[in-house]
Design a protein around this motif. Structure first.
Motif, PDB file in Angstrom:
ATOM      1  N   GLY A  33      32.401  51.198  40.750  1.00  0.00           N
ATOM      2  CA  GLY A  33      33.262  50.243  39.953  1.00  0.00           C
ATOM      3  C   GLY A  33      33.075  48.780  40.102  1.00  0.00           C
ATOM      4  O   GLY A  33      32.965  48.591  41.425  1.00  0.00           O
ATOM      5  N   MET A  34      33.257  47.993  39.211  1.00  0.00           N
ATOM      6  CA  MET A  34      33.308  46.481  39.548  1.00  0.00           C
ATOM      7  C   MET A  34      34.608  45.963  38.931  1.00  0.00           C
ATOM      8  O   MET A  34      35.269  46.469  38.248  1.00  0.00           O
ATOM      9  N   GLY A  35      34.812  44.614  39.689  1.00  0.00           N
ATOM     10  CA  GLY A  35      36.042  43.907  39.228  1.00  0.00           C
ATOM     11  C   GLY A  35      36.089  42.577  39.317  1.00  0.00           C
ATOM     12  O   GLY A  35      34.903  42.104  39.929  1.00  0.00           O
ATOM     13  N   TRP A  36      36.806  41.842  38.655  1.00  0.00           N
ATOM     14  CA  TRP A  36      36.812  40.495  38.780  1.00  0.00           C
ATOM     15  C   TRP A  36      38.262  39.876  39.129  1.00  0.00           C
ATOM     16  O   TRP A  36      39.256  40.418  38.569  1.00  0.00           O
ATOM     17  N   PHE A  37      38.111  39.127  40.226  1.00  0.00           N
ATOM     18  CA  PHE A  37      39.379  38.617  40.645  1.00  0.00           C
ATOM     19  C   PHE A  37      39.323  36.904  40.466  1.00  0.00           C
ATOM     20  O   PHE A  37      38.026  36.366  40.309  1.00  0.00           O
ATOM     21  N   ARG A  38      40.317  36.352  40.633  1.00  0.00           N
ATOM     22  CA  ARG A  38      40.340  34.674  40.629  1.00  0.00           C
ATOM     23  C   ARG A  38      41.477  34.386  41.704  1.00  0.00           C
ATOM     24  O   ARG A  38      42.419  34.897  41.950  1.00  0.00           O
ATOM     25  N   GLN A  39      41.225  32.878  42.150  1.00  0.00           N
ATOM     26  CA  GLN A  39      41.939  32.378  43.010  1.00  0.00           C
ATOM     27  C   GLN A  39      42.274  30.846  42.786  1.00  0.00           C
ATOM     28  O   GLN A  39      41.252  30.098  42.878  1.00  0.00           O
ATOM     29  N   ALA A  40      43.401  30.423  42.283  1.00  0.00           N
ATOM     30  CA  ALA A  40      43.808  29.197  42.086  1.00  0.00           C
ATOM     31  C   ALA A  40      44.014  28.524  43.398  1.00  0.00           C
ATOM     32  O   ALA A  40      44.569  28.947  44.234  1.00  0.00           O
ATOM     33  N   PRO A  41      43.893  27.242  43.220  1.00  0.00           N
ATOM     34  CA  PRO A  41      44.447  26.619  44.387  1.00  0.00           C
ATOM     35  C   PRO A  41      45.965  26.582  44.833  1.00  0.00           C
ATOM     36  O   PRO A  41      46.750  26.545  44.230  1.00  0.00           O
ATOM     37  N   GLY A  42      45.819  26.956  46.250  1.00  0.00           N
ATOM     38  CA  GLY A  42      47.266  27.214  46.661  1.00  0.00           C
ATOM     39  C   GLY A  42      47.867  28.474  46.592  1.00  0.00           C
ATOM     40  O   GLY A  42      49.096  28.639  46.956  1.00  0.00           O
ATOM     41  N   ARG A  45      44.842  35.359  45.856  1.00  0.00           N
ATOM     42  CA  ARG A  45      43.722  35.958  44.919  1.00  0.00           C
ATOM     43  C   ARG A  45      44.268  36.997  44.006  1.00  0.00           C
ATOM     44  O   ARG A  45      44.974  37.913  44.513  1.00  0.00           O
ATOM     45  N   ASP A  46      43.926  36.868  42.849  1.00  0.00           N
ATOM     46  CA  ASP A  46      44.639  37.788  41.710  1.00  0.00           C
ATOM     47  C   ASP A  46      43.622  38.548  40.947  1.00  0.00           C
ATOM     48  O   ASP A  46      42.563  38.283  40.847  1.00  0.00           O
ATOM     49  N   PHE A  47      44.043  39.862  40.668  1.00  0.00           N
ATOM     50  CA  PHE A  47      43.049  40.712  39.881  1.00  0.00           C
ATOM     51  C   PHE A  47      43.004  40.216  38.402  1.00  0.00           C
ATOM     52  O   PHE A  47      44.126  39.713  37.725  1.00  0.00           O
ATOM     53  N   VAL A  48      41.694  40.493  37.700  1.00  0.00           N
ATOM     54  CA  VAL A  48      41.674  39.994  36.208  1.00  0.00           C
ATOM     55  C   VAL A  48      41.283  40.951  35.586  1.00  0.00           C
ATOM     56  O   VAL A  48      41.840  41.282  34.462  1.00  0.00           O
ATOM     57  N   ALA A  49      40.203  41.701  35.973  1.00  0.00           N
ATOM     58  CA  ALA A  49      39.833  42.693  35.056  1.00  0.00           C
ATOM     59  C   ALA A  49      38.715  43.871  35.955  1.00  0.00           C
ATOM     60  O   ALA A  49      38.236  43.131  37.031  1.00  0.00           O
ATOM     61  N   GLU A  89      45.491  27.276  32.813  1.00  0.00           N
ATOM     62  CA  GLU A  89      46.005  27.895  33.972  1.00  0.00           C
ATOM     63  C   GLU A  89      44.963  28.987  34.359  1.00  0.00           C
ATOM     64  O   GLU A  89      44.996  30.081  34.993  1.00  0.00           O
ATOM     65  N   ASP A  90      43.917  29.011  33.571  1.00  0.00           N
ATOM     66  CA  ASP A  90      42.802  30.069  34.049  1.00  0.00           C
ATOM     67  C   ASP A  90      41.832  29.405  34.964  1.00  0.00           C
ATOM     68  O   ASP A  90      40.996  30.021  35.653  1.00  0.00           O
ATOM     69  N   THR A  91      42.259  28.052  35.180  1.00  0.00           N
ATOM     70  CA  THR A  91      41.516  27.262  36.233  1.00  0.00           C
ATOM     71  C   THR A  91      41.579  28.025  37.654  1.00  0.00           C
ATOM     72  O   THR A  91      42.732  28.254  38.162  1.00  0.00           O
ATOM     73  N   ALA A  92      40.347  28.467  37.990  1.00  0.00           N
ATOM     74  CA  ALA A  92      40.085  28.974  39.601  1.00  0.00           C
ATOM     75  C   ALA A  92      38.888  29.257  40.008  1.00  0.00           C
ATOM     76  O   ALA A  92      37.992  29.109  39.305  1.00  0.00           O
ATOM     77  N   THR A 118      32.760  31.707  41.959  1.00  0.00           N
ATOM     78  CA  THR A 118      32.126  30.557  40.896  1.00  0.00           C
ATOM     79  C   THR A 118      33.476  29.758  40.437  1.00  0.00           C
ATOM     80  O   THR A 118      34.390  30.446  40.028  1.00  0.00           O
ATOM     81  N   GLN A 119      33.262  28.637  40.645  1.00  0.00           N
ATOM     82  CA  GLN A 119      34.352  27.794  39.925  1.00  0.00           C
ATOM     83  C   GLN A 119      34.489  27.761  38.616  1.00  0.00           C
ATOM     84  O   GLN A 119      33.409  27.269  37.770  1.00  0.00           O
ATOM     85  N   VAL A 120      35.525  28.014  37.870  1.00  0.00           N
ATOM     86  CA  VAL A 120      36.111  27.468  36.725  1.00  0.00           C
ATOM     87  C   VAL A 120      37.106  26.687  36.504  1.00  0.00           C
ATOM     88  O   VAL A 120      38.265  26.725  36.872  1.00  0.00           O
ATOM     89  N   THR A 121      36.821  25.473  35.414  1.00  0.00           N
ATOM     90  CA  THR A 121      37.785  24.638  35.354  1.00  0.00           C
ATOM     91  C   THR A 121      38.023  24.415  33.912  1.00  0.00           C
ATOM     92  O   THR A 121      37.014  24.099  33.271  1.00  0.00           O
TER      93      THR A 121
END
Length: 124
Positions: A33-42, A45-49, A89-92, A118-121
Motif C-alpha cells: 500500500g502506498m501513501g503521500w504525506f506532507r510537512q509544512a514548516p514548523g 507531518r500530515d497524511f494526504v492520500a 496552504e498546500d506548500t510543504a 520533494t518541495q512544493v511551493t
C-alpha cells in the motif's frame, strides 16, 4: 527493502497544478500500500492520500479531497499524486511512503519505507 524517490515538486501559482511521482525499487511494489504525506514548516507531518496495492481503494485527507488524486502504475513501480487547484496552504515537503501491507493506511506508523521528500511551493 524498498527505496523510494519522489520527483515533480516545484513552484507554482495558486490555482495551478503539479504531478508528483514516487519511483520504487527493491521489494515488489505491487505488494505495498502506498501513501503521500506532507510537512509544512514548523508543523507535523500530515497524511494526504493513500492507495491500496491494486489501486482499487483510495483515501484522502479532507483538505485535499476533490483537488488531489492518488494513483499507481504497478508495471512502472511508480505512484503518483496529481494536485490541482493548488492553494498556498498546500506548500510543504511531500513524502511518499510504502507499507508492508496491501491496504489503505492513514497513520505514519503503518508505513515502513519513506522517500526523501520533494518541495512544493504555492505562491498567492
Amino acid at each position: 527493502q524498498v527505496q523510494l524517490v519522489e520527483s515533480g515538486g516545484g513552484l507554482v501559482q495558486a490555482g495551478g497544478s503539479l504531478r508528483l511521482s514516487c519511483a520504487a525499487s527493491g521489494r515488489t511494489f505491487s505488494n505495498s500500500g502506498m501513501g503521500w504525506f506532507r510537512q509544512a514548516p514548523g508543523k507535523e507531518r500530515d497524511f494526504v492520500a493513500a492507495i491500496s496495492w491494486s489501486g482499487a481503494i483510495t483515501y484522502y485527507a479532507d483538505s485535499v479531497k476533490g483537488r488531489f488524486t492518488i494513483s499507481r502504475d504497478n508495471a512502472k513501480n511508480t505512484a503518483y499524486l496529481q494536485m490541482n487547484n493548488l492553494k498556498p496552504e498546500d506548500t510543504a515537503v511531500y513524502y511518499c511512503a510504502a507499507g508492508n501491507n496491501l491496504g489503505v493506511r492513514v497513520q505514519e506508523r503503518s508505513y515502513d519505507y519513506w522517500g526523501q521528500g520533494t518541495q512544493v511551493t504555492v505562491s498567492s
